[in-house]
Design a protein around this motif. Sequence first.
Motif, mmCIF file in Angstrom:
data_model
loop_
_atom_site.group_PDB
_atom_site.id
_atom_site.type_symbol
_atom_site.label_atom_id
_atom_site.label_comp_id
_atom_site.label_asym_id
_atom_site.label_seq_id
_atom_site.Cartn_x
_atom_site.Cartn_y
_atom_site.Cartn_z
ATOM 1 N N GLY A 113 0.871 -1.455 -0.006
ATOM 2 C CA GLY A 113 0.195 0.114 0.182
ATOM 3 C C GLY A 113 0.581 1.455 0.187
ATOM 4 O O GLY A 113 1.842 1.204 -0.293
ATOM 5 N N ASN A 114 0.025 2.140 0.609
ATOM 6 C CA ASN A 114 1.063 3.769 0.268
ATOM 7 C C ASN A 114 -0.105 4.484 1.305
ATOM 8 O O ASN A 114 -0.847 4.544 1.661
ATOM 9 N N PRO A 115 0.516 5.411 1.773
ATOM 10 C CA PRO A 115 -0.104 6.635 2.279
ATOM 11 C C PRO A 115 -1.778 6.726 1.515
ATOM 12 O O PRO A 115 -2.552 7.298 2.484
ATOM 13 N N GLY A 116 -2.137 6.905 0.364
ATOM 14 C CA GLY A 116 -3.404 6.752 -0.001
ATOM 15 C C GLY A 116 -4.150 5.892 0.752
ATOM 16 O O GLY A 116 -5.476 6.311 0.909
ATOM 17 N N THR A 117 -3.626 5.038 0.064
ATOM 18 C CA THR A 117 -4.493 3.609 0.437
ATOM 19 C C THR A 117 -4.658 3.769 1.979
ATOM 20 O O THR A 117 -5.898 2.732 2.640
ATOM 21 N N GLY A 139 -0.852 20.776 -0.679
ATOM 22 C CA GLY A 139 -1.438 20.766 -1.146
ATOM 23 C C GLY A 139 -2.932 20.021 -0.861
ATOM 24 O O GLY A 139 -4.036 20.522 -1.730
ATOM 25 N N THR A 140 -2.634 19.327 -1.169
ATOM 26 C CA THR A 140 -3.698 17.785 -1.321
ATOM 27 C C THR A 140 -4.874 17.882 -0.709
ATOM 28 O O THR A 140 -5.703 17.579 -0.955
ATOM 29 N N ASP A 141 -4.539 18.449 0.749
ATOM 30 C CA ASP A 141 -5.987 18.196 1.367
ATOM 31 C C ASP A 141 -6.738 19.679 0.561
ATOM 32 O O ASP A 141 -8.307 19.748 0.810
ATOM 33 N N LYS A 142 -6.182 20.419 -0.270
ATOM 34 C CA LYS A 142 -7.104 21.396 -0.852
ATOM 35 C C LYS A 142 -7.626 21.146 -2.344
ATOM 36 O O LYS A 142 -8.491 22.047 -2.902
ATOM 37 N N VAL A 143 -7.789 20.262 -2.403
ATOM 38 C CA VAL A 143 -8.122 19.782 -3.721
ATOM 39 C C VAL A 143 -9.327 19.055 -3.538
ATOM 40 O O VAL A 143 -9.984 18.262 -2.140
ATOM 41 N N THR A 144 -10.419 19.896 -4.441
ATOM 42 C CA THR A 144 -11.746 19.395 -3.899
ATOM 43 C C THR A 144 -12.338 18.930 -4.870
ATOM 44 O O THR A 144 -13.400 18.193 -5.265
ATOM 45 N N ALA A 145 -12.133 19.593 -6.686
ATOM 46 C CA ALA A 145 -12.306 18.769 -7.346
ATOM 47 C C ALA A 145 -12.903 17.240 -7.792
ATOM 48 O O ALA A 145 -13.177 16.975 -9.359
ATOM 49 N N SER A 146 -11.287 16.885 -7.776
ATOM 50 C CA SER A 146 -10.288 15.817 -8.051
ATOM 51 C C SER A 146 -10.023 14.785 -6.878
ATOM 52 O O SER A 146 -11.152 15.250 -6.236
ATOM 53 N N THR A 147 -9.822 13.600 -7.512
ATOM 54 C CA THR A 147 -9.515 12.451 -6.646
ATOM 55 C C THR A 147 -8.264 12.285 -6.846
ATOM 56 O O THR A 147 -7.472 11.965 -7.744
ATOM 57 N N VAL A 148 -7.221 12.330 -5.823
ATOM 58 C CA VAL A 148 -5.963 12.329 -6.168
ATOM 59 C C VAL A 148 -5.452 11.027 -5.500
ATOM 60 O O VAL A 148 -5.465 10.358 -4.338
ATOM 61 N N TYR A 200 -6.064 19.469 -14.001
ATOM 62 C CA TYR A 200 -5.463 21.095 -13.500
ATOM 63 C C TYR A 200 -5.567 22.053 -13.002
ATOM 64 O O TYR A 200 -4.555 22.304 -12.298
ATOM 65 N N GLY A 201 -6.932 22.382 -12.401
ATOM 66 C CA GLY A 201 -7.476 23.706 -11.741
ATOM 67 C C GLY A 201 -6.603 22.859 -10.417
ATOM 68 O O GLY A 201 -5.667 22.834 -9.791
ATOM 69 N N SER A 202 -7.106 20.777 -10.143
ATOM 70 C CA SER A 202 -6.221 20.444 -9.226
ATOM 71 C C SER A 202 -4.716 20.512 -8.890
ATOM 72 O O SER A 202 -4.066 20.363 -7.613
ATOM 73 N N GLU A 214 -2.768 23.151 -7.312
ATOM 74 C CA GLU A 214 -2.614 23.263 -5.776
ATOM 75 C C GLU A 214 -1.949 22.477 -5.388
ATOM 76 O O GLU A 214 -2.249 23.142 -3.949
ATOM 77 N N ILE A 215 -1.510 21.643 -5.539
ATOM 78 C CA ILE A 215 -0.489 20.694 -5.183
ATOM 79 C C ILE A 215 1.099 21.157 -5.892
ATOM 80 O O ILE A 215 0.984 21.617 -6.582
ATOM 81 N N ASN A 216 1.622 20.878 -4.706
ATOM 82 C CA ASN A 216 3.221 21.798 -4.760
ATOM 83 C C ASN A 216 4.255 20.611 -4.275
ATOM 84 O O ASN A 216 4.324 19.825 -3.158
ATOM 85 N N PHE A 217 5.611 20.492 -5.217
ATOM 86 C CA PHE A 217 6.304 19.251 -4.958
ATOM 87 C C PHE A 217 7.968 19.963 -5.089
ATOM 88 O O PHE A 217 7.034 20.310 -6.742
ATOM 89 N N GLU A 218 8.672 19.964 -5.186
ATOM 90 C CA GLU A 218 10.526 20.590 -5.082
ATOM 91 C C GLU A 218 9.994 19.713 -6.336
ATOM 92 O O GLU A 218 10.174 18.318 -6.786
#
Length: 427
Positions: free
Chosen positions: A33-37, A355-364, A401-403, A406-410
């Motif tokens: 698994g991963n942190p999503g599961t 930023g993953t917590d800011k996403v509402t329009a999509s499933t990450v 693309y809107g979602s 919202e997400i960022n990582f280096e």
Amino acid sequence: MNILILGSGGREHAITWKLAQSSRKLNLFIAPGNPGTASLGVNLPVDPLDFKAVRSALLTYNISMVVVGPETPLAEGIADFIEDDPALSSVAVIGPRRNGAMLEGSKDFAKGFMKRHGIPTAAYETFSSGNIDAAARFMRTLHPPYVLKADGLAAGKGVLIINDFDEALEELRAMLGGRFGKAGSRVVIEQYLRGIEMSAFILTDGISYKILPEAKDYKRIGEGDTGKNTGGMGAVSPVPFATLSFMSKVEERIIIPTVDGLRAEGIDYRGFIFFGLMNVDGDPYVIEYNARLGDPESEVILPRIESDLFDLLEGTACRDLGRCSLEISPDTAVTVMMVARGYPDSYEKGFPIGGTDKVTASTVFHAGTGITDGRLVTSGGRVLAVTSRGATMQEALDKSYGSVSEINFEGMNYRRDIGFDLKTKER
Ligand code: AMP
Ligand code: GLY
């Protein structure tokens, strides 16, 4: 009921996410698994290739069904291992035994199977290291480019497409000389097919089958389908050119002969089949089989399935799939893969993801993420698959693309043109 999903990528997160919506009371375990599961079930620190460790997890957690995500455990016989163990007789496996997984694990087997059952595919021959001269003679009968395929599993890197005859022969020598290890000890050489690619998927209990939504993935790292091949940078479902008439050819010429052919050869196949197809002037040809769902295709296929996935899997396990109904949403689903700088070559890991917590329009969906000191960080080349549904492809793309913004990582990278070649063809 306790279910174990094997794997750790976006596909396994999507499978877990879909099963979590079942109306049945399911306890989901994922290995590793991963942190999503982890937000949907219990991650177990078990390597899917360590069959003994899988066995003890099955017994410890009283698992009734195992869903195998990736190909390697299937090719190595995880289904045989479980089904042949009397102590595990109550465990159902979704995924073929080793002989069925050969459809993916050996290109030579897959080509021979298609030939035996009259399934349309490119003309081919298979060669080993003693037959370079015969291979050269066969290549002279083909039109360039030349398609060379290592027979065995090569993590998506075993296919070379080369224009120049001498270079192709040189590469063939290198493959047979061990470039891909044992996977390349035999090489399939086949006719290049010119057309547009897409993938079809079924779930089968070995007798009947359900056609899942089709998908198109974007394999190249660069926009406009340029640059190196990757595991997949995004996907779209449905595929506008997969019209009803094209899909009925796929069913009649490819799906039915495949399911019937497996049964005729005594192969008890219960699981997913992924058909990599080329549409050549309106006619479908099989480029490859996979014995599993795709990644990132799962991240667009599963969100379009309205039916309860667990019912379908239970029907598969009980060879009773024919009684199940499959409802598919007419919406378009798209996914945009966010990857690490450097991927598909070497890349760094461990960058914090925000930023993953800011996403509402999509499933990450998490593909390559981990947790370090309580923070979500990157841990793979493909990091997140951002999936959205819309009444049109454009609506779904705008959401994804809107979602993504919202997400960022280096070092984050993604293709801005997923679906670009389908835009004028939306159905
Ligand atoms: P495979 O691993 O067999 O799917 O091959 C990888 C990729 O190579 C496919 O997705 C196609 O883009 C390409 N390819 C493989 N076989 C052929 C073929 N016979 N003609 C044209 N392209 C091919
Ligand atoms: N996206 C291609 C695969 O899963 O094989």
